[in-house]
Scaffold this motif. Structure first.
Motif, PDB file in Angstrom:
ATOM      1  N   LYS A  78     -65.917 -23.197 169.231  1.00 36.69           N
ATOM      2  CA  LYS A  78     -65.878 -24.585 168.767  1.00 36.69           C
ATOM      3  C   LYS A  78     -65.241 -24.602 167.387  1.00 36.69           C
ATOM      4  CE  LYS A  78     -68.180 -26.106 172.292  1.00 36.69           C
ATOM      5  NZ  LYS A  78     -67.611 -26.954 173.293  1.00 36.69           N
ATOM      6  N   SER A  79     -64.401 -25.563 167.144  1.00 35.40           N
ATOM      7  CA  SER A  79     -63.763 -25.698 165.839  1.00 35.40           C
ATOM      8  C   SER A  79     -64.629 -26.581 164.944  1.00 35.40           C
ATOM      9  CB  SER A  79     -62.378 -26.325 165.985  1.00 35.40           C
ATOM     10  OG  SER A  79     -61.873 -26.688 164.723  1.00 35.40           O
ATOM     11  N   PRO A  80     -65.170 -26.029 163.854  1.00 36.26           N
ATOM     12  CA  PRO A  80     -65.956 -26.856 162.938  1.00 36.26           C
ATOM     13  C   PRO A  80     -65.153 -28.026 162.377  1.00 36.26           C
ATOM     14  CG  PRO A  80     -66.309 -24.534 162.453  1.00 36.26           C
ATOM     15  CD  PRO A  80     -65.181 -24.619 163.449  1.00 36.26           C
ATOM     16  N   GLY A  81     -63.860 -27.815 162.144  1.00 35.83           N
ATOM     17  CA  GLY A  81     -63.012 -28.884 161.632  1.00 35.83           C
ATOM     18  C   GLY A  81     -62.877 -30.030 162.609  1.00 35.83           C
ATOM     19  N   ILE A  82     -62.656 -29.709 163.876  1.00 37.57           N
ATOM     20  CA  ILE A  82     -62.540 -30.758 164.896  1.00 37.57           C
ATOM     21  C   ILE A  82     -63.866 -31.490 165.043  1.00 37.57           C
ATOM     22  CG2 ILE A  82     -62.257 -31.177 167.371  1.00 37.57           C
ATOM     23  CD1 ILE A  82     -60.098 -29.017 167.374  1.00 37.57           C
ATOM     24  N   ALA A  83     -64.971 -30.753 165.033  1.00 31.13           N
ATOM     25  CA  ALA A  83     -66.291 -31.389 165.147  1.00 31.13           C
ATOM     26  C   ALA A  83     -66.521 -32.366 163.995  1.00 31.13           C
ATOM     27  CB  ALA A  83     -67.391 -30.328 165.176  1.00 31.13           C
ATOM     28  N   ALA A  84     -66.152 -31.962 162.778  1.00 35.06           N
ATOM     29  CA  ALA A  84     -66.342 -32.839 161.617  1.00 35.06           C
ATOM     30  C   ALA A  84     -65.429 -34.059 161.691  1.00 35.06           C
ATOM     31  CB  ALA A  84     -66.096 -32.065 160.331  1.00 35.06           C
ATOM     32  N   VAL A  85     -64.183 -33.858 162.114  1.00 32.96           N
ATOM     33  CA  VAL A  85     -63.251 -34.990 162.199  1.00 32.96           C
ATOM     34  C   VAL A  85     -63.703 -35.984 163.266  1.00 32.96           C
ATOM     35  CG1 VAL A  85     -60.892 -35.643 162.853  1.00 32.96           C
ATOM     36  CG2 VAL A  85     -61.267 -33.766 161.259  1.00 32.96           C
ATOM     37  N   LEU A  86     -64.160 -35.484 164.400  1.00 32.29           N
ATOM     38  CA  LEU A  86     -64.653 -36.386 165.447  1.00 32.29           C
ATOM     39  C   LEU A  86     -65.842 -37.197 164.940  1.00 32.29           C
ATOM     40  CD1 LEU A  86     -64.418 -34.055 168.571  1.00 32.29           C
ATOM     41  CD2 LEU A  86     -63.009 -36.058 168.088  1.00 32.29           C
ATOM     42  N   SER A  87     -66.740 -36.536 164.215  1.00 34.96           N
ATOM     43  CA  SER A  87     -67.902 -37.242 163.670  1.00 34.96           C
ATOM     44  C   SER A  87     -67.521 -38.171 162.524  1.00 34.96           C
ATOM     45  CB  SER A  87     -68.959 -36.249 163.184  1.00 34.96           C
ATOM     46  OG  SER A  87     -69.667 -35.753 164.291  1.00 34.96           O
ATOM     47  N   PHE A  88     -66.417 -37.875 161.857  1.00 32.59           N
ATOM     48  CA  PHE A  88     -65.941 -38.760 160.796  1.00 32.59           C
ATOM     49  C   PHE A  88     -65.590 -40.124 161.378  1.00 32.59           C
ATOM     50  CE2 PHE A  88     -62.445 -40.623 158.387  1.00 32.59           C
ATOM     51  CZ  PHE A  88     -62.957 -40.626 157.106  1.00 32.59           C
ATOM     52  N   PHE A  89     -64.900 -40.123 162.519  1.00 34.97           N
ATOM     53  CA  PHE A  89     -64.463 -41.374 163.112  1.00 34.97           C
ATOM     54  C   PHE A  89     -65.556 -42.073 163.914  1.00 34.97           C
ATOM     55  CE2 PHE A  89     -60.335 -39.272 162.418  1.00 34.97           C
ATOM     56  CZ  PHE A  89     -59.779 -40.239 161.603  1.00 34.97           C
ATOM     57  N   ILE A  90     -66.319 -41.302 164.675  1.00 35.56           N
ATOM     58  CA  ILE A  90     -67.426 -41.869 165.457  1.00 35.56           C
ATOM     59  C   ILE A  90     -68.624 -40.942 165.296  1.00 35.56           C
ATOM     60  CG2 ILE A  90     -68.271 -42.541 167.736  1.00 35.56           C
ATOM     61  CD1 ILE A  90     -65.346 -42.989 168.548  1.00 35.56           C
ATOM     62  N   PRO A  91     -69.619 -41.367 164.512  1.00 37.24           N
ATOM     63  CA  PRO A  91     -70.806 -40.528 164.337  1.00 37.24           C
ATOM     64  C   PRO A  91     -71.420 -40.166 165.691  1.00 37.24           C
ATOM     65  CG  PRO A  91     -70.847 -42.333 162.782  1.00 37.24           C
ATOM     66  CD  PRO A  91     -69.707 -42.599 163.733  1.00 37.24           C
ATOM     67  N   GLY A  92     -71.656 -38.884 165.904  1.00 36.25           N
ATOM     68  CA  GLY A  92     -72.225 -38.399 167.150  1.00 36.25           C
ATOM     69  C   GLY A  92     -71.201 -37.743 168.059  1.00 36.25           C
ATOM     70  N   LEU A  93     -69.935 -38.060 167.867  1.00 36.68           N
ATOM     71  CA  LEU A  93     -68.900 -37.494 168.735  1.00 36.68           C
ATOM     72  C   LEU A  93     -68.722 -35.994 168.490  1.00 36.68           C
ATOM     73  CD1 LEU A  93     -67.117 -38.533 170.969  1.00 36.68           C
ATOM     74  CD2 LEU A  93     -65.324 -38.949 169.289  1.00 36.68           C
ATOM     75  N   GLY A  94     -68.897 -35.551 167.262  1.00 38.28           N
ATOM     76  CA  GLY A  94     -68.825 -34.120 166.968  1.00 38.28           C
ATOM     77  C   GLY A  94     -69.953 -33.348 167.622  1.00 38.28           C
TER      78      GLY A  94
END
Length: 81
Positions: free
Chosen positions: A6-22
């Motif tokens: 899992k990419s921590p960066g992708i997880a953080a970016v997804l959660s940046f835009f929609i909380p919970g998506l990461g």
């Protein structure tokens, strides 16, 4: 069968835009759904001002959680502790 990294960066970016998506990206489906619901509730609470405090705090925690969970998943499956 090895767990995909899992990419921590992708997880953080997804959660940046929609909380919970990461969290959903990290495989924590129920946690992600709960985070989405909480973000919606805190967003609604901005109508009564308390949301202006709760939502940013929750949003920052959401980013932190998504990033660290992805790192922990990678550490667990790589064999390095």
């Amino acid at each position: 069968m090895p767990q995909p990294r899992k990419s921590p960066g992708i997880a953080a970016v997804l959660s940046f835009f929609i909380p919970g998506l990461g969290q959903i990206y990290n495989g924590q489906i129920m946690k992600g759904i709960i985070f989405i619901i909480l973000a919606s509730i805190f967003g609604f609470l901005t109508v009564v001002l308390i949301g202006y405090i709760l939502y940013p705090l929750f949003w920052i925690y959401n980013l932190y959680d998504a990033y660290n969970t992805a790192r922990e998943i990678n550490e667990r499956h790589s064999g390095y502790y």
